[in-house]
Scaffold this motif. Structure first.
Motif, short mmCIF file in Angstrom:
data_model
loop_
_atom_site.label_atom_id
_atom_site.label_comp_id
_atom_site.label_asym_id
_atom_site.label_seq_id
_atom_site.Cartn_x
_atom_site.Cartn_y
_atom_site.Cartn_z
N GLY A 15 0.82 -1.21 0.00
CA GLY A 15 0.00 0.00 0.00
C GLY A 15 0.85 1.26 0.00
N GLU A 16 0.21 2.36 0.33
CA GLU A 16 0.92 3.64 0.35
C GLU A 16 1.66 3.80 1.68
OE1 GLU A 16 1.22 5.67 -2.22
OE2 GLU A 16 0.05 4.21 -3.37
N PRO A 17 2.86 4.39 1.67
CA PRO A 17 3.63 4.57 2.91
C PRO A 17 3.01 5.64 3.80
CG PRO A 17 4.72 5.69 1.10
CD PRO A 17 3.55 4.94 0.50
N VAL A 18 3.33 5.55 5.09
CA VAL A 18 2.84 6.52 6.08
C VAL A 18 4.04 7.07 6.85
CG1 VAL A 18 1.45 6.86 8.16
CG2 VAL A 18 0.62 5.37 6.31
N LEU A 19 4.09 8.39 6.97
CA LEU A 19 5.12 9.04 7.78
C LEU A 19 4.61 9.15 9.22
CD1 LEU A 19 7.79 10.68 8.05
CD2 LEU A 19 6.43 12.73 7.52
N VAL A 20 5.44 8.73 10.17
CA VAL A 20 5.08 8.79 11.58
C VAL A 20 6.05 9.73 12.29
CG1 VAL A 20 4.77 7.49 13.72
CG2 VAL A 20 4.20 6.42 11.52
N LEU A 21 5.52 10.75 12.97
CA LEU A 21 6.32 11.64 13.81
C LEU A 21 6.04 11.31 15.27
CD1 LEU A 21 6.70 13.21 11.13
CD2 LEU A 21 6.48 15.33 12.46
N TYR A 68 9.66 8.38 11.34
CA TYR A 68 9.62 6.94 11.04
C TYR A 68 8.80 6.71 9.77
CZ TYR A 68 11.09 6.11 15.92
OH TYR A 68 11.77 6.10 17.11
N LEU A 69 9.08 5.57 9.14
CA LEU A 69 8.32 5.14 7.97
C LEU A 69 7.54 3.88 8.32
CD1 LEU A 69 7.69 4.98 4.85
CD2 LEU A 69 9.76 3.54 4.70
N ARG A 70 6.23 3.90 8.06
CA ARG A 70 5.44 2.67 8.13
C ARG A 70 5.21 2.23 6.68
NH1 ARG A 70 1.43 3.88 11.50
NH2 ARG A 70 2.23 2.70 13.29
N TYR A 71 5.89 1.16 6.28
CA TYR A 71 5.88 0.75 4.88
C TYR A 71 4.78 -0.25 4.56
CZ TYR A 71 8.46 -3.20 6.88
OH TYR A 71 8.84 -4.27 7.65
N ALA A 72 4.14 -0.79 5.62
CA ALA A 72 3.01 -1.70 5.44
C ALA A 72 2.09 -1.54 6.64
CB ALA A 72 3.50 -3.15 5.31
N PRO A 73 0.78 -1.73 6.45
CA PRO A 73 -0.18 -1.48 7.54
C PRO A 73 0.14 -2.22 8.84
CG PRO A 73 -1.34 -1.77 5.47
CD PRO A 73 0.09 -2.11 5.19
N GLU A 74 0.61 -3.46 8.76
CA GLU A 74 0.86 -4.25 9.96
C GLU A 74 2.32 -4.20 10.41
OE1 GLU A 74 -1.71 -5.46 11.52
OE2 GLU A 74 -2.98 -4.71 9.90
N ALA A 75 3.15 -3.52 9.68
CA ALA A 75 4.58 -3.50 10.01
C ALA A 75 4.89 -2.40 11.03
CB ALA A 75 5.40 -3.27 8.75
N PRO A 76 5.82 -2.67 11.96
CA PRO A 76 6.23 -1.61 12.89
C PRO A 76 7.01 -0.54 12.14
CG PRO A 76 7.63 -3.54 13.13
CD PRO A 76 6.53 -3.94 12.20
N PRO A 77 6.84 0.72 12.51
CA PRO A 77 7.57 1.79 11.82
C PRO A 77 9.08 1.63 12.00
CG PRO A 77 5.78 2.68 13.16
CD PRO A 77 5.94 1.24 13.54
#
Length: 673
Positions: A546-552, A597-606
């Protein structure tokens, strides 16, 4: 023998000063003894000093003295040889460096003893060649910050012995900070026989003594004594000492209605007559490196109720014989232990007699004999080390294209490069028990294989001297890092980058290792007005979904997290753009810090976003990004009166800037301008 103690100041009052004087006075019966006091901040010492002991003050900081050196030009410059992570670093200066070095350059001392971490470093660097070098630990290994332990390691490795005040702490040092060339052992502090007749266990007074500081946990004692008063209102508690916690403790006493039963007595010296007035001594500390007050109380005939904290109490008190040990922070357990002794006077008297008998092992004569035996044992070792002192290895290092490291000693007139049996030691600063060792060949070359896995962090390079096992820090002449520039061609197994480098200001050879199964390698970072764009590539054993998510994530005690959607760039690439207004709106302090941090998959830890796939050790100093400047958001609900107060004033602004941390991970600072 001539024995020299190096102490911060001998003119004040404190446990280290008292134990140093106890030991020095006993040694003065048979040896020449001096106490070198780095500072003289008052004219007359607070403790009596035996006239047989020579006191040598080095820097006069007494405001009322005509010789006051507080404005001395060298005293206005920071110290170079005192560890920067030491708690008292700001008090030390180039003047201190100069005076300590000069004193020991002209010294004929046979034994030199450093009494605090920074002074142990001075001893290792400045003590006379051939003298027995000893460091004392009056706190504990775990008390010190990692930064200080890292700075101290090379200095401890240069000592003949390092002495803790408890065997428990010595065991921790031996486990976590291996020092094969330095003997690590414990010798307790000494406490002389009191000048008063010991108590006999009668009376109705419980006595505690020590600084009124948070670590002493007097609030636990006060709460515990409320339970004692409920059963035995005729018993009282006296707490001796001064400190910052006094107002809080007074409030707690008053809130509990204990003002007739619990008394804050203030500092008292000498303390022995006050111990002797009691029937029971008590300590509720959450930490004690030794426990001087416990021994003082026992020598005065008091059984002790003490928390079983690290490390001293359990090595001083024989539970059930001369005192009682209870869990740390458990006020009910303290109450129960006190009631046990209060309600059984025959047992209390037996334990009182046992306390006097058992505490004799801390008599200065017995403790001093342990030190004298140590001095004798180490004199031959010190003579051998004097030869090692001439060995100052210098090396060239090459980072190979495959990741291997080649360390080549620079030949010297003494033939250092061909030193038979010499080994290269790599030691991780965050965990000194984590080591790697490699032999130098006849040409003085050692190779670290490319497939050797190093835990992430900083690794220091030492040459291990044969026979003595002494570890000597290697100085770098040159470091060829070109091989690290090719690490970006990774093999899909994660990030395993090792970059050797020369430590700025010191010249030592060190290694920075990154070891991550999954990593988000940062690329271009742009700041456009009030918006930040972060791009990069995912590396390692990971499959984007899916699309990546940036985590601050907010750094510090107030945990908070923000997320921003991003887009994939090709197979493993990512890109995010976010408004700086969002973290500004959540600003809590004048300087907020957010890690990316980068969350590269919905279930993956950032995973952390950083820049580690090249040869640059310190990204923060090299990759500097512009800042976005925004008006500061005022909190909602500001009263009209407050709003009028700010009318006409310039709008306060906030600066938002991306930057790299010391580990080369990407972060964001939100700071008032």
């Amino acid at each position: 023998m001539k024995i020299s103690f190096l102490i911060h100041t001998v003119y004040g009052i404190g446990g280290t000063i008292k134990t140093t004087l106890n030991l020095a006075e006993e040694l003065a019966d048979r040896h020449e003894v001096e106490i070198v006091s780095v500072f003289r901040h008052r004219e007359i010492p607070l403790f009596r000093i035996d006239p047989r002991i020579t006191v040598v003050p080095l820097v006069d900081t007494d405001p009322g003295s005509a010789a006051n050196e507080l404005k001395h030009p060298l005293h206005l410059q920071p110290a170079q040889y005192f560890p920067a992570a030491e708690a008292r670093f700001k008090e030390y200066s180039k003047l201190c460096d100069t005076r300590v070095r000069a004193h020991y350059a002209a010294s004929d001392a046979d034994v030199v003893i450093g009494t605090r971490p920074g002074l142990v470093a001075y001893v290792a660097q400045f003590a006379p060649v051939g003298a027995v070098l000893i460091g004392q630990e009056h706190m504990t290994h775990n008390h010190h910050k990692q930064a200080l332990r890292s700075e101290l390691y090379e200095h401890l490795a240069a000592l003949d012995a390092f002495v803790t005040v408890s065997e428990g702490d010595a065991a921790v040092y031996r486990e976590k900070m291996p020092l094969p060339g330095t003997r690590v052992l414990s010798i307790p502090n000494s406490v002389p026989e009191p000048p008063v007749t010991p108590a006999d266990g009668s009376g109705t007074t419980v006595v505690a003594a020590g600084r009124l500081a948070a670590e002493k946990q007097y609030h636990v004692l006060i709460d515990a004594f409320a339970g004692v008063v409920a059963e035995h209102p005729d018993w009282t508690l006296r707490i001796y000492g001064g400190g910052s916690e006094r107002p809080k403790l007074r409030e707690r006493i008053d809130a509990g209605g204990l003002h007739n039963s619990v008394h804050l007595m203030g500092p008292q010296s000498p303390i022995e007559p006050e111990w002797a007035k009691g029937a029971i001594a008590v300590s509720t500390s959450r930490h004690e490196s030794f426990g001087m007050t416990l021994v003082e109380a026992m020598r005065c005939g008091l059984p002790v109720v003490s928390t079983d904290c690290d490390y001293g109490p359990r090595e001083i008190i024989e539970d059930g014989v001369d005192g009682l040990l209870v869990p740390v922070g458990d006020s009910q357990a303290v109450t129960a232990a006190l009631l046990t002794l209060i309600e059984d006077e025959p047992r209390r008297r037996r334990m009182s007699a046992a306390a006097v008998e058992n505490s004799r092992r801390f008599d200065p004569g017995q403790v001093t004999k342990q030190y004298e035996d140590l001095f004798t044992e180490l004199r031959e070792q010190a003579a051998s080390r004097a030869g090692d002192a001439q060995f100052q290895p210098e090396a060239d290092c090459v980072v190979g294209a495959a990741g291997e490291l080649t360390v080549s000693l620079v030949p010297t007139r003494s033939g250092t490069a061909g030193h038979e049996g010499l080994r290269l030691l790599c030691s991780r600063t965050e965990d000194r028990a984590d080591e790697r060792s490699y032999p130098f060949d006849a040409q003085g070359v050692a190779t670290v294989p490319a497939d050797e896995r190093f835990a992430e962090g900083v690794w220091d390079f030492f040459a291990v001297v044969p026979q003595s096992g002494r570890r000597v820090r290697i100085t770098a002449r040159s470091v060829d890092q070109r091989g690290a520039m090719r690490v970006a061609a990774h093999d899909g197994r994660g990030v395993h980058n090792r970059v050797a480098y020369k430590v700025k200001g010191k010249g030592f050879l060190s290694l920075r290792s990154w070891n991550r199964p999954v990593h988000a390698e940062a690329g271009d970072i742009t700041v456009d007005g009030t918006r930040v764009t972060v791009s990069g590539v995912l590396v390692g054993k990971a499959t984007p979904v899916g699309e990546p998510v940036l985590v601050l994530r907010r750094r510090g005690s107030t945990q908070e997290e923000m997320t921003f959607p991003g887009s994939r760039q090709g197979t493993d690439g990512f890109r995010f753009t976010f408004s700086c207004a969002t973290p500004v709106a959540r600003q809590l302090t004048r300087n907020d810090y957010w890690d990316l941090y980068l969350r590269y998959a919905p279930e993956a830890p950032p995973v952390k976003i950083g820049r580690v796939l090249d040869d640059v050790i310190d990204k923060k100093a090299v990759y500097a990004y512009p800042a976005a400047v925004l008006p500061k958001k005022r909190p909602w609900g500001v009263l009209r009166k407050a709003a009028r107060k700010f009318r006409g004033r310039p709008q306060q602004r906030v600066r938002v800037r991306p930057y790299y941390t010391v580990s080369n991970d990407l972060a964001l600072t939100v700071a008032d301008v």
